[in-house]
Design an enzyme around this catalytic site. Sequence first.
Site, PDB file in Angstrom:
ATOM      1  N   HIS A 195      -1.260  -5.594   2.025  1.00  0.00           N
ATOM      2  CA  HIS A 195      -2.460  -6.440   2.007  1.00  0.00           C
ATOM      3  C   HIS A 195      -2.129  -7.784   1.361  1.00  0.00           C
ATOM      4  O   HIS A 195      -1.363  -7.839   0.383  1.00  0.00           O
ATOM      5  CB  HIS A 195      -3.589  -5.763   1.208  1.00  0.00           C
ATOM      6  CG  HIS A 195      -4.586  -5.052   2.065  1.00  0.00           C
ATOM      7  ND1 HIS A 195      -4.871  -3.718   1.932  1.00  0.00           N
ATOM      8  CD2 HIS A 195      -5.381  -5.510   3.080  1.00  0.00           C
ATOM      9  CE1 HIS A 195      -5.804  -3.379   2.824  1.00  0.00           C
ATOM     10  NE2 HIS A 195      -6.127  -4.453   3.532  1.00  0.00           N
TER      11      HIS A 195
ATOM     12  N   CYS B 130      -7.670  -1.847   8.298  1.00  0.00           N
ATOM     13  CA  CYS B 130      -6.303  -1.889   7.761  1.00  0.00           C
ATOM     14  C   CYS B 130      -5.812  -0.477   7.493  1.00  0.00           C
ATOM     15  O   CYS B 130      -4.711  -0.096   7.888  1.00  0.00           O
ATOM     16  CB  CYS B 130      -6.252  -2.740   6.498  1.00  0.00           C
ATOM     17  SG  CYS B 130      -6.476  -4.483   6.869  1.00  0.00           S
TER      18      CYS B 130
ATOM     19  N   ARG C 135     -17.291  -0.849   5.482  1.00  0.00           N
ATOM     20  CA  ARG C 135     -18.189  -1.632   4.619  1.00  0.00           C
ATOM     21  C   ARG C 135     -18.991  -2.623   5.472  1.00  0.00           C
ATOM     22  O   ARG C 135     -20.148  -2.924   5.193  1.00  0.00           O
ATOM     23  CB  ARG C 135     -17.283  -2.376   3.629  1.00  0.00           C
ATOM     24  CG  ARG C 135     -17.862  -3.205   2.570  1.00  0.00           C
ATOM     25  CD  ARG C 135     -16.733  -3.764   1.666  1.00  0.00           C
ATOM     26  NE  ARG C 135     -15.547  -4.207   2.406  1.00  0.00           N
ATOM     27  CZ  ARG C 135     -15.378  -5.396   2.964  1.00  0.00           C
ATOM     28  NH1 ARG C 135     -16.315  -6.310   2.871  1.00  0.00           N
ATOM     29  NH2 ARG C 135     -14.268  -5.705   3.610  1.00  0.00           N
TER      30      ARG C 135
ATOM     31  N   GLU D 220       0.834  -1.206   0.000  1.00  0.00           N
ATOM     32  CA  GLU D 220       0.000   0.000   0.000  1.00  0.00           C
ATOM     33  C   GLU D 220       0.869   1.257   0.000  1.00  0.00           C
ATOM     34  O   GLU D 220       1.830   1.343   0.751  1.00  0.00           O
ATOM     35  CB  GLU D 220      -0.935   0.006   1.224  1.00  0.00           C
ATOM     36  CG  GLU D 220      -1.890  -1.184   1.285  1.00  0.00           C
ATOM     37  CD  GLU D 220      -2.910  -1.192   0.144  1.00  0.00           C
ATOM     38  OE1 GLU D 220      -3.018  -0.178  -0.578  1.00  0.00           O
ATOM     39  OE2 GLU D 220      -3.590  -2.224  -0.016  1.00  0.00           O
TER      40      GLU D 220
HETATM   41  N1  PCA Z   1      -8.396  -6.830   6.677  1.00  0.00           N
HETATM   42  C1  PCA Z   1      -9.303  -5.750   6.940  1.00  0.00           C
HETATM   43  C2  PCA Z   1      -9.206  -5.513   8.433  1.00  0.00           C
HETATM   44  C3  PCA Z   1      -8.503  -6.686   8.990  1.00  0.00           C
HETATM   45  C4  PCA Z   1      -7.951  -7.393   7.825  1.00  0.00           C
HETATM   46  O1  PCA Z   1      -7.174  -8.356   7.876  1.00  0.00           O
HETATM   47  C5  PCA Z   1      -9.058  -4.518   6.068  1.00  0.00           C
HETATM   48  O2  PCA Z   1      -8.620  -4.686   4.904  1.00  0.00           O
HETATM   49  O3  PCA Z   1      -9.317  -3.401   6.485  1.00  0.00           O
END
Ligand code: PCA
Length: 212
Positions: A166, A142, A89, A79
């Site tokens: 991610h 996140c 969401r 990111e």
């Molecule tokens: N993914 C979520 C929150 C926790 C996770 O592992 C996100 O993309 O915000």
Amino acid sequence: MNLLLTGFEPFGGQAINSSEQAARALGEANLAGITVRVAILPVDRTRGPATLLHALDAALPDAVVCLGEAARRTALSIERIAINLLDFRIPDNAGRQCVDEPIVPDGPAAYFTTLPARAMRDAARAAGVPAELSLSAGAFLCNQVFYTLMHELSRRGANIPAGFIHLPQLPEQAAGAETAPPSISLDTTVRGLAAAFSALRAEHAARLGWQG
Ligand code: PCA
């Protein structure tokens, strides 16, 4: 290099979270020249960031990488930008849903990652693992943890590489879905992240003047 590595607990009805699995596996792996300290964060708008800040204080790391799961990603996604926005969401694990709220009222609109994102992406790809740069970590936990991390480091004047990656789901999660999302195995994910961390260490060493 002392690396603080975080993952998230499961959320959204899943039994596991690929980021928790990857963080724990990397905590046990032998990475040349890198000591990894792992913290698992609750998917909770209050306790998630608080656990991160506590881990930062406990580790006083040279670098920080937070991991999270993103179900529809097809590659490790490094990111680039954290934004000052909570717009959930789905509710967090405590049942709270935020709509159009700032993370830090009057805070900057966004922070850029301070990880060597392109070098880390290239290293993962050279290790045979799909990886990409991403422009949005979303507006859920996140992104909140990513923004909180960058805001706190900036507030403290801590000039260390830090950011967020991610991860797609694991095959065992995808297998449970009627329409399977993309997935990458834990071994492959760990191999890609290990290569990315090695690039991070090289960049960090060069910044300190430790040229090969
Ligand atoms: N993914 C979520 C929150 C926790 C996770 O592992 C996100 O993309 O915000």
